[in-house]
Design a protein around this motif. Structure first.
Motif, PDB file in Angstrom:
ATOM      1  N   GLU A   4      -3.137  11.617 -13.342  1.00  0.00           N
ATOM      2  CA  GLU A   4      -3.221  11.044 -11.817  1.00  0.00           C
ATOM      3  C   GLU A   4      -3.228  11.948 -11.124  1.00  0.00           C
ATOM      4  O   GLU A   4      -2.755  13.193 -10.456  1.00  0.00           O
ATOM      5  CB  GLU A   4      -2.333  10.414 -11.920  1.00  0.00           C
ATOM      6  CG  GLU A   4      -2.106   8.439 -12.712  1.00  0.00           C
ATOM      7  CD  GLU A   4      -0.689   7.951 -12.309  1.00  0.00           C
ATOM      8  OE1 GLU A   4      -0.213   8.985 -10.980  1.00  0.00           O
ATOM      9  OE2 GLU A   4      -0.674   7.257 -12.865  1.00  0.00           O
ATOM     10  N   PRO A   5      -4.562  11.999  -9.539  1.00  0.00           N
ATOM     11  CA  PRO A   5      -4.340  12.918  -8.404  1.00  0.00           C
ATOM     12  C   PRO A   5      -2.586  13.261  -7.898  1.00  0.00           C
ATOM     13  O   PRO A   5      -1.872  12.542  -7.762  1.00  0.00           O
ATOM     14  CB  PRO A   5      -5.346  11.830  -7.360  1.00  0.00           C
ATOM     15  CG  PRO A   5      -5.202  11.264  -7.415  1.00  0.00           C
ATOM     16  CD  PRO A   5      -4.919  10.605  -9.115  1.00  0.00           C
ATOM     17  N   ASP A   6      -2.717  14.446  -7.540  1.00  0.00           N
ATOM     18  CA  ASP A   6      -0.924  14.736  -7.287  1.00  0.00           C
ATOM     19  C   ASP A   6      -1.229  13.712  -5.209  1.00  0.00           C
ATOM     20  O   ASP A   6      -0.024  14.040  -4.664  1.00  0.00           O
ATOM     21  CB  ASP A   6      -1.082  16.257  -6.292  1.00  0.00           C
ATOM     22  CG  ASP A   6      -0.824  16.877  -8.160  1.00  0.00           C
ATOM     23  OD1 ASP A   6      -0.924  16.031  -8.847  1.00  0.00           O
ATOM     24  OD2 ASP A   6      -1.364  18.224  -8.221  1.00  0.00           O
ATOM     25  N   ASP A   7      -2.406  13.356  -4.672  1.00  0.00           N
ATOM     26  CA  ASP A   7      -2.781  13.972  -3.340  1.00  0.00           C
ATOM     27  C   ASP A   7      -2.734  11.951  -3.128  1.00  0.00           C
ATOM     28  O   ASP A   7      -3.117  11.684  -3.693  1.00  0.00           O
ATOM     29  CB  ASP A   7      -3.767  13.946  -2.969  1.00  0.00           C
ATOM     30  CG  ASP A   7      -3.690  13.895  -1.279  1.00  0.00           C
ATOM     31  OD1 ASP A   7      -3.411  13.157  -1.061  1.00  0.00           O
ATOM     32  OD2 ASP A   7      -4.894  14.470  -0.335  1.00  0.00           O
ATOM     33  N   PRO A   8      -0.946  11.394  -2.511  1.00  0.00           N
ATOM     34  CA  PRO A   8      -1.106  10.276  -2.404  1.00  0.00           C
ATOM     35  C   PRO A   8      -2.188   9.813  -1.997  1.00  0.00           C
ATOM     36  O   PRO A   8      -2.053   8.726  -2.560  1.00  0.00           O
ATOM     37  CB  PRO A   8      -0.071  10.285  -1.804  1.00  0.00           C
ATOM     38  CG  PRO A   8       1.317  11.515  -1.568  1.00  0.00           C
ATOM     39  CD  PRO A   8       0.041  11.918  -1.997  1.00  0.00           C
ATOM     40  N   ALA A   9      -2.873  10.013  -1.141  1.00  0.00           N
ATOM     41  CA  ALA A   9      -3.983   9.363   0.010  1.00  0.00           C
ATOM     42  C   ALA A   9      -5.201   9.223  -0.952  1.00  0.00           C
ATOM     43  O   ALA A   9      -5.760   8.273  -1.038  1.00  0.00           O
ATOM     44  CB  ALA A   9      -3.875  10.494   1.220  1.00  0.00           C
ATOM     45  N   VAL A  10      -5.277  10.481  -1.994  1.00  0.00           N
ATOM     46  CA  VAL A  10      -6.174  10.453  -2.881  1.00  0.00           C
ATOM     47  C   VAL A  10      -6.064   9.056  -3.601  1.00  0.00           C
ATOM     48  O   VAL A  10      -7.058   7.717  -4.390  1.00  0.00           O
ATOM     49  CB  VAL A  10      -6.908  11.744  -3.611  1.00  0.00           C
ATOM     50  CG1 VAL A  10      -8.009  10.913  -4.762  1.00  0.00           C
ATOM     51  CG2 VAL A  10      -7.571  12.219  -2.356  1.00  0.00           C
ATOM     52  N   PHE A  11      -4.885   9.188  -3.763  1.00  0.00           N
ATOM     53  CA  PHE A  11      -4.427   8.322  -5.096  1.00  0.00           C
ATOM     54  C   PHE A  11      -4.650   6.652  -4.482  1.00  0.00           C
ATOM     55  O   PHE A  11      -5.075   6.071  -5.012  1.00  0.00           O
ATOM     56  CB  PHE A  11      -3.362   8.007  -5.566  1.00  0.00           C
ATOM     57  CG  PHE A  11      -2.769   7.553  -6.215  1.00  0.00           C
ATOM     58  CD1 PHE A  11      -2.870   7.375  -8.380  1.00  0.00           C
ATOM     59  CD2 PHE A  11      -1.986   5.875  -6.103  1.00  0.00           C
ATOM     60  CE1 PHE A  11      -2.266   6.252  -8.742  1.00  0.00           C
ATOM     61  CE2 PHE A  11      -1.033   5.106  -7.102  1.00  0.00           C
ATOM     62  CZ  PHE A  11      -1.657   5.376  -8.945  1.00  0.00           C
ATOM     63  N   ASP A  12      -4.273   6.405  -3.671  1.00  0.00           N
ATOM     64  CA  ASP A  12      -3.998   4.814  -2.648  1.00  0.00           C
ATOM     65  C   ASP A  12      -5.101   4.830  -2.292  1.00  0.00           C
ATOM     66  O   ASP A  12      -6.170   3.362  -2.656  1.00  0.00           O
ATOM     67  CB  ASP A  12      -3.209   4.894  -1.466  1.00  0.00           C
ATOM     68  CG  ASP A  12      -1.536   5.071  -1.796  1.00  0.00           C
ATOM     69  OD1 ASP A  12      -2.264   4.794  -2.478  1.00  0.00           O
ATOM     70  OD2 ASP A  12      -1.327   5.688  -0.561  1.00  0.00           O
ATOM     71  N   CYS A  13      -6.697   5.444  -1.818  1.00  0.00           N
ATOM     72  CA  CYS A  13      -7.912   5.055  -1.838  1.00  0.00           C
ATOM     73  C   CYS A  13      -8.568   4.605  -2.656  1.00  0.00           C
ATOM     74  O   CYS A  13      -9.589   3.993  -3.084  1.00  0.00           O
ATOM     75  CB  CYS A  13      -8.307   6.908  -0.954  1.00  0.00           C
ATOM     76  SG  CYS A  13      -7.882   6.933   0.614  1.00  0.00           S
ATOM     77  N   MET A  14      -8.714   5.456  -3.904  1.00  0.00           N
ATOM     78  CA  MET A  14      -8.956   5.520  -5.383  1.00  0.00           C
ATOM     79  C   MET A  14      -8.680   4.212  -5.238  1.00  0.00           C
ATOM     80  O   MET A  14      -9.823   3.337  -6.082  1.00  0.00           O
ATOM     81  CB  MET A  14      -9.521   6.072  -6.273  1.00  0.00           C
ATOM     82  CG  MET A  14     -10.146   7.878  -5.666  1.00  0.00           C
ATOM     83  SD  MET A  14     -11.267   6.887  -5.132  1.00  0.00           S
ATOM     84  CE  MET A  14     -12.221   7.411  -7.281  1.00  0.00           C
ATOM     85  N   ARG A  15      -7.760   3.525  -5.269  1.00  0.00           N
ATOM     86  CA  ARG A  15      -7.163   1.984  -6.094  1.00  0.00           C
ATOM     87  C   ARG A  15      -7.632   0.696  -5.376  1.00  0.00           C
ATOM     88  O   ARG A  15      -8.026   0.463  -5.598  1.00  0.00           O
ATOM     89  CB  ARG A  15      -5.655   1.618  -5.965  1.00  0.00           C
ATOM     90  CG  ARG A  15      -4.601   2.905  -7.123  1.00  0.00           C
ATOM     91  CD  ARG A  15      -4.682   1.571  -8.602  1.00  0.00           C
ATOM     92  NE  ARG A  15      -3.507   2.583  -9.415  1.00  0.00           N
ATOM     93  CZ  ARG A  15      -2.585   2.853  -9.762  1.00  0.00           C
ATOM     94  NH1 ARG A  15      -1.625   1.662  -8.170  1.00  0.00           N
ATOM     95  NH2 ARG A  15      -1.474   3.160 -10.867  1.00  0.00           N
ATOM     96  N   ALA A  16      -7.218   1.792  -3.920  1.00  0.00           N
ATOM     97  CA  ALA A  16      -8.478   0.341  -3.247  1.00  0.00           C
ATOM     98  C   ALA A  16      -9.794  -0.110  -3.424  1.00  0.00           C
ATOM     99  O   ALA A  16     -10.324  -0.881  -3.250  1.00  0.00           O
ATOM    100  CB  ALA A  16      -8.138   0.972  -1.692  1.00  0.00           C
TER     101      ALA A  16
END
Length: 288
Positions: A4-16
């Motif tokens: 999983e990406p370390d950047d929480p913003a990337v994680f949330d954007c890709m999930r969305a």
């Protein structure tokens, strides 16, 4: 596959974005009891794939992210081009639907594939343990590599300009000049590592970067990603000996070693560096 990406913003954007893709393609995430929690992340969170049920039944929904400036290039159109141009006897999941949308300076692409019965041979590109693969699997891989090599395309996986620039730099430790012009070119998958191969039923995943490359490139790449498991590296050399033992195959190994040594400078697969340097020494007699 990657973590999983370390950047929480990337994680949330890709999930969305994956949720948006489901709605756009008329698909629904699979429930946890059906494996719906399984995720496959790409390099630094650039892609995210998950099981989904869509218009064609059980499937795999993959979302790709790009900036506006980079969208539309080789990696962007690779899966669609493969669906049109690569013969079906090269085993891979069928691509059914594609949708694209933009959000500000970001562009997303959703791809709905067939669901595979079998998973990837390895969770990571670099092999960690010897896989149990049948003679039929290996025979199918040889057929697939050979069939793909003959496909005509204007797509490019490896460029001559890169070879001329990078090979002298990253192979300088050999202490002598190395050739930078391949004996031949052919069409390659371009990212043939263990996380992009399914088994026990063979299927080749992730067709973003396919195109022309030095002949033998796919075999050389798979061998390089096997070096951490010597028995599998030896198996690759044996099963793909017609390619790897040739002049073109040895050149292709030097190309792959160059690329992986360069990527190790960025922190990728550093554990392979000693084995890569040793292997470069073993094959660097090319052209003598």
């Amino acid at each position: 596959m990657f973590s999983e990406p370390d950047d929480p913003a990337v994680f949330d954007c890709m999930r969305a974005a994956h949720a948006v893709a489901c709605a756009a393609l008329g698909a629904a995430p699979c429930p946890p009891a059906s494996g719906g929690t399984r995720e496959a992340w790409g390099w630094r969170g650039r892609t995210l794939g998950k099981p989904a049920t869509g218009p064609y039944g059980p499937g795999w929904l993959r979302v790709v992210h790009s900036s506006v400036e980079r969208a539309g290039g080789k990696l962007w159109t690779g899966p669609e081009d493969a669906e049109r141009l690569v013969p079906r006897y090269v085993p891979r999941p069928r691509l059914h639907l594609v949708r694209e949308w933009a959000e500000g300076d970001d562009v997303y692409r959703a791809e709905l594939y067939d669901c595979l019965a079998d998973g990837a041979v390895s969770a990571a590109p670099v092999l960690g343990e010897a896989p149990r693969l049948t003679a039929t699997w290996w025979s199918g891989l040889r057929t697939a590599i050979g069939g793909l090599s003959a496909v005509r395309t204007e797509r490019t996986a490896v460029r001559q300009a890169y070879l001329e620039r990078a090979m002298p730099k990253y192979l300088a430790f050999l202490g002598r000049p190395v050739p930078t012009v391949p004996p031949a070119w052919s069409t390659a998958h371009g990212d043939l590592h263990w996380a992009n191969l399914a088994g026990p039923r063979l299927s080749i995943l992730d067709w973003e970067g396919w195109g022309t490359a030095p002949a033998g490139y796919d075999s050389a790449l798979l061998h390089a990603y096997s070096l951490a498991v010597p028995e599998t590296a030896e198996r690759v050399r044996r099963e793909l000996s017609d390619i790897l033992a040739s002049e073109a195959g040895r050149f292709a190994e030097l190309v792959v070693i160059t690329e992986l040594l360069q990527s190790a400078e960025r922190g990728d697969n550093r554990e392979l560096v000693p084995a890569l340097r040793q292997r470069a020494g073993e094959v660097s007699g090319l052209g003598r």
